[in-house]
Write a protein that holds these residues in place. Structure first.
Motif, PDB file in Angstrom:
ATOM      1  N   THR A   6      -9.248   1.488  -7.601  1.00  0.00           N
ATOM      2  CA  THR A   6      -8.773   0.378  -8.419  1.00  0.00           C
ATOM      3  C   THR A   6      -7.717  -0.368  -7.621  1.00  0.00           C
ATOM      4  OG1 THR A   6      -9.131   1.734 -10.393  1.00  0.00           O
ATOM      5  CG2 THR A   6      -7.804  -0.247 -10.657  1.00  0.00           C
ATOM      6  N   ILE A   7      -7.897  -1.688  -7.501  1.00  0.00           N
ATOM      7  CA  ILE A   7      -6.992  -2.506  -6.701  1.00  0.00           C
ATOM      8  C   ILE A   7      -6.461  -3.656  -7.551  1.00  0.00           C
ATOM      9  CG2 ILE A   7      -6.695  -3.823  -4.582  1.00  0.00           C
ATOM     10  CD1 ILE A   7      -9.289  -2.562  -3.543  1.00  0.00           C
ATOM     11  N   HIS A   8      -5.141  -3.743  -7.624  1.00  0.00           N
ATOM     12  CA  HIS A   8      -4.484  -4.867  -8.293  1.00  0.00           C
ATOM     13  C   HIS A   8      -4.228  -5.924  -7.224  1.00  0.00           C
ATOM     14  CE1 HIS A   8      -0.957  -6.245 -11.082  1.00  0.00           C
ATOM     15  NE2 HIS A   8      -1.776  -7.226 -10.776  1.00  0.00           N
ATOM     16  N   LEU A   9      -4.829  -7.090  -7.395  1.00  0.00           N
ATOM     17  CA  LEU A   9      -4.765  -8.148  -6.397  1.00  0.00           C
ATOM     18  C   LEU A   9      -3.951  -9.337  -6.882  1.00  0.00           C
ATOM     19  CD1 LEU A   9      -8.533  -8.309  -5.390  1.00  0.00           C
ATOM     20  CD2 LEU A   9      -6.692  -7.204  -4.113  1.00  0.00           C
ATOM     21  N   GLN A  10      -3.302  -9.980  -5.942  1.00  0.00           N
ATOM     22  CA  GLN A  10      -2.666 -11.263  -6.195  1.00  0.00           C
ATOM     23  C   GLN A  10      -3.460 -12.300  -5.412  1.00  0.00           C
ATOM     24  OE1 GLN A  10       1.331 -11.755  -4.725  1.00  0.00           O
ATOM     25  NE2 GLN A  10       1.759 -13.335  -6.249  1.00  0.00           N
ATOM     26  N   LEU A  11      -3.778 -13.410  -6.075  1.00  0.00           N
ATOM     27  CA  LEU A  11      -4.532 -14.491  -5.442  1.00  0.00           C
ATOM     28  C   LEU A  11      -3.632 -15.724  -5.407  1.00  0.00           C
ATOM     29  CD1 LEU A  11      -6.718 -12.880  -7.568  1.00  0.00           C
ATOM     30  CD2 LEU A  11      -8.185 -14.143  -6.016  1.00  0.00           C
ATOM     31  N   PRO A  12      -2.786 -15.832  -4.379  1.00  0.00           N
ATOM     32  CA  PRO A  12      -1.827 -16.931  -4.340  1.00  0.00           C
ATOM     33  C   PRO A  12      -2.530 -18.284  -4.244  1.00  0.00           C
ATOM     34  CG  PRO A  12      -1.736 -15.635  -2.310  1.00  0.00           C
ATOM     35  CD  PRO A  12      -2.707 -14.971  -3.227  1.00  0.00           C
ATOM     36  N   TRP A  48      -4.679 -16.508 -13.755  1.00  0.00           N
ATOM     37  CA  TRP A  48      -5.169 -17.312 -12.640  1.00  0.00           C
ATOM     38  C   TRP A  48      -4.920 -16.670 -11.288  1.00  0.00           C
ATOM     39  CZ3 TRP A  48      -3.237 -22.935 -13.916  1.00  0.00           C
ATOM     40  CH2 TRP A  48      -3.831 -23.365 -15.091  1.00  0.00           C
ATOM     41  N   GLN A  49      -3.792 -16.004 -11.119  1.00  0.00           N
ATOM     42  CA  GLN A  49      -3.405 -15.543  -9.791  1.00  0.00           C
ATOM     43  C   GLN A  49      -3.367 -14.031  -9.643  1.00  0.00           C
ATOM     44  OE1 GLN A  49       0.145 -17.543  -8.526  1.00  0.00           O
ATOM     45  NE2 GLN A  49      -0.848 -19.528  -8.477  1.00  0.00           N
ATOM     46  N   GLU A  50      -3.948 -13.301 -10.588  1.00  0.00           N
ATOM     47  CA  GLU A  50      -3.997 -11.845 -10.495  1.00  0.00           C
ATOM     48  C   GLU A  50      -5.350 -11.337 -10.955  1.00  0.00           C
ATOM     49  OE1 GLU A  50      -0.607  -9.299 -11.658  1.00  0.00           O
ATOM     50  OE2 GLU A  50       0.275 -11.188 -12.336  1.00  0.00           O
ATOM     51  N   SER A  51      -5.724 -10.186 -10.432  1.00  0.00           N
ATOM     52  CA  SER A  51      -6.974  -9.562 -10.835  1.00  0.00           C
ATOM     53  C   SER A  51      -6.892  -8.068 -10.554  1.00  0.00           C
ATOM     54  CB  SER A  51      -8.145 -10.158 -10.043  1.00  0.00           C
ATOM     55  OG  SER A  51      -9.350  -9.534 -10.407  1.00  0.00           O
ATOM     56  N   ILE A  52      -7.618  -7.316 -11.331  1.00  0.00           N
ATOM     57  CA  ILE A  52      -7.779  -5.891 -11.050  1.00  0.00           C
ATOM     58  C   ILE A  52      -9.270  -5.669 -10.854  1.00  0.00           C
ATOM     59  CG2 ILE A  52      -7.613  -3.549 -11.947  1.00  0.00           C
ATOM     60  CD1 ILE A  52      -5.032  -4.376 -13.321  1.00  0.00           C
ATOM     61  N   ILE A  53      -9.620  -5.198  -9.640  1.00  0.00           N
ATOM     62  CA  ILE A  53     -11.019  -4.894  -9.363  1.00  0.00           C
ATOM     63  C   ILE A  53     -11.166  -3.387  -9.201  1.00  0.00           C
ATOM     64  CG2 ILE A  53     -11.459  -7.139  -8.308  1.00  0.00           C
ATOM     65  CD1 ILE A  53     -11.495  -5.701  -5.583  1.00  0.00           C
ATOM     66  N   ALA A  54     -12.359  -2.917  -9.469  1.00  0.00           N
ATOM     67  CA  ALA A  54     -12.656  -1.492  -9.300  1.00  0.00           C
ATOM     68  C   ALA A  54     -13.913  -1.364  -8.458  1.00  0.00           C
ATOM     69  CB  ALA A  54     -12.853  -0.814 -10.646  1.00  0.00           C
ATOM     70  N   CYS A  55     -13.884  -0.374  -7.570  1.00  0.00           N
ATOM     71  CA  CYS A  55     -15.019  -0.060  -6.701  1.00  0.00           C
ATOM     72  C   CYS A  55     -15.415   1.376  -6.986  1.00  0.00           C
ATOM     73  CB  CYS A  55     -14.629  -0.193  -5.228  1.00  0.00           C
ATOM     74  SG  CYS A  55     -13.945  -1.788  -4.790  1.00  0.00           S
ATOM     75  N   GLY A  56     -16.689   1.622  -7.138  1.00  0.00           N
ATOM     76  CA  GLY A  56     -17.152   2.967  -7.446  1.00  0.00           C
ATOM     77  C   GLY A  56     -18.198   3.459  -6.465  1.00  0.00           C
ATOM     78  N   VAL A  83      -6.415 -12.654  -0.432  1.00  0.00           N
ATOM     79  CA  VAL A  83      -5.769 -11.862  -1.478  1.00  0.00           C
ATOM     80  C   VAL A  83      -4.658 -10.990  -0.896  1.00  0.00           C
ATOM     81  CG1 VAL A  83      -7.873 -11.783  -2.875  1.00  0.00           C
ATOM     82  CG2 VAL A  83      -7.387  -9.925  -1.301  1.00  0.00           C
ATOM     83  N   THR A  84      -3.753 -10.586  -1.777  1.00  0.00           N
ATOM     84  CA  THR A  84      -2.696  -9.642  -1.427  1.00  0.00           C
ATOM     85  C   THR A  84      -2.815  -8.445  -2.355  1.00  0.00           C
ATOM     86  OG1 THR A  84      -1.246 -11.478  -0.823  1.00  0.00           O
ATOM     87  CG2 THR A  84      -0.203  -9.345  -1.192  1.00  0.00           C
ATOM     88  N   VAL A  85      -2.803  -7.249  -1.791  1.00  0.00           N
ATOM     89  CA  VAL A  85      -2.886  -6.029  -2.604  1.00  0.00           C
ATOM     90  C   VAL A  85      -1.494  -5.714  -3.140  1.00  0.00           C
ATOM     91  CG1 VAL A  85      -3.398  -3.563  -2.602  1.00  0.00           C
ATOM     92  CG2 VAL A  85      -4.848  -5.138  -1.306  1.00  0.00           C
ATOM     93  N   ILE A  86      -1.373  -5.656  -4.465  1.00  0.00           N
ATOM     94  CA  ILE A  86      -0.110  -5.319  -5.123  1.00  0.00           C
ATOM     95  C   ILE A  86       0.000  -3.812  -5.321  1.00  0.00           C
ATOM     96  CG2 ILE A  86       1.255  -5.573  -7.236  1.00  0.00           C
ATOM     97  CD1 ILE A  86      -0.037  -8.342  -7.568  1.00  0.00           C
ATOM     98  N   GLU A  87      -1.097  -3.224  -5.775  1.00  0.00           N
ATOM     99  CA  GLU A  87      -1.112  -1.786  -6.087  1.00  0.00           C
ATOM    100  C   GLU A  87      -2.541  -1.277  -5.971  1.00  0.00           C
ATOM    101  OE1 GLU A  87       0.296   1.089  -9.794  1.00  0.00           O
ATOM    102  OE2 GLU A  87       0.323  -1.065 -10.038  1.00  0.00           O
ATOM    103  N   GLU A  88      -2.686  -0.005  -5.644  1.00  0.00           N
ATOM    104  CA  GLU A  88      -4.011   0.597  -5.552  1.00  0.00           C
ATOM    105  C   GLU A  88      -3.970   2.030  -6.077  1.00  0.00           C
ATOM    106  OE1 GLU A  88      -1.786   2.112  -2.340  1.00  0.00           O
ATOM    107  OE2 GLU A  88      -2.233   0.001  -2.538  1.00  0.00           O
ATOM    108  N   LYS A  89      -5.148   2.510  -6.476  1.00  0.00           N
ATOM    109  CA  LYS A  89      -5.245   3.887  -6.970  1.00  0.00           C
ATOM    110  C   LYS A  89      -6.649   4.408  -6.677  1.00  0.00           C
ATOM    111  CE  LYS A  89      -5.535   5.029 -11.468  1.00  0.00           C
ATOM    112  NZ  LYS A  89      -5.133   5.237 -12.864  1.00  0.00           N
ATOM    113  N   ILE A  90      -6.724   5.618  -6.162  1.00  0.00           N
ATOM    114  CA  ILE A  90      -8.005   6.278  -5.916  1.00  0.00           C
ATOM    115  C   ILE A  90      -8.102   7.472  -6.853  1.00  0.00           C
ATOM    116  CG2 ILE A  90      -9.362   7.626  -4.267  1.00  0.00           C
ATOM    117  CD1 ILE A  90      -8.225   5.889  -2.048  1.00  0.00           C
ATOM    118  N   GLU A  91      -9.230   7.542  -7.573  1.00  0.00           N
ATOM    119  CA  GLU A  91      -9.483   8.663  -8.489  1.00  0.00           C
ATOM    120  C   GLU A  91     -10.796   9.316  -8.078  1.00  0.00           C
ATOM    121  OE1 GLU A  91      -8.599   7.806 -12.831  1.00  0.00           O
ATOM    122  OE2 GLU A  91      -8.900   5.807 -11.995  1.00  0.00           O
TER     123      GLU A  91
END
Length: 93
Positions: A6-12, A48-56, A83-91
């Motif tokens: 899970t990646i929290h992105l900033q899209l400036p 508009w300038q943030e998103s959380i994407i998930a990769c599985g 994009v800029t990665v704000i936060e990430e998490k691997i589960e």
């Protein structure tokens, strides 16, 4: 096993949801094509300038899954300049 990144992105600079979708769609398609994973926007669809994407990913080796997801994260951080990665998490489940 299932691995989820899970990646929290900033899209400036995004000034609309349409522009945000236009920047995320190529990223999600490239993740799928290059890494053979499932990827989707999971949250913050109305910002508009943030998103959380998930990769599985699915696999039978915990170490391989974790290394693959870390490689995907590094790729997003270093190779995707929109994009800029704000936060990430691997589960791993």
């Amino acid at each position: 096993m299932i691995g989820i990144l899970t990646i929290h992105l900033q899209l400036p600079g995004c000034a609309s949801l349409k522009e945000k979708r236009g920047r995320l769609k190529p990223l999600l398609a490239r993740l799928h094509r290059q890494f053979n994973i499932s990827a989707a926007e999971m949250d913050l669809q109305d910002k508009w300038q943030e998103s959380i994407i998930a990769c599985g990913m699915v696999g039978n080796d915990r170490v391989h899954l974790e290394q693959s997801l870390q490689a995907i994260l590094r790729w997003v951080e270093h190779d995707w300049r929109d994009v800029t990665v704000i936060e990430e998490k691997i589960e791993l489940i």
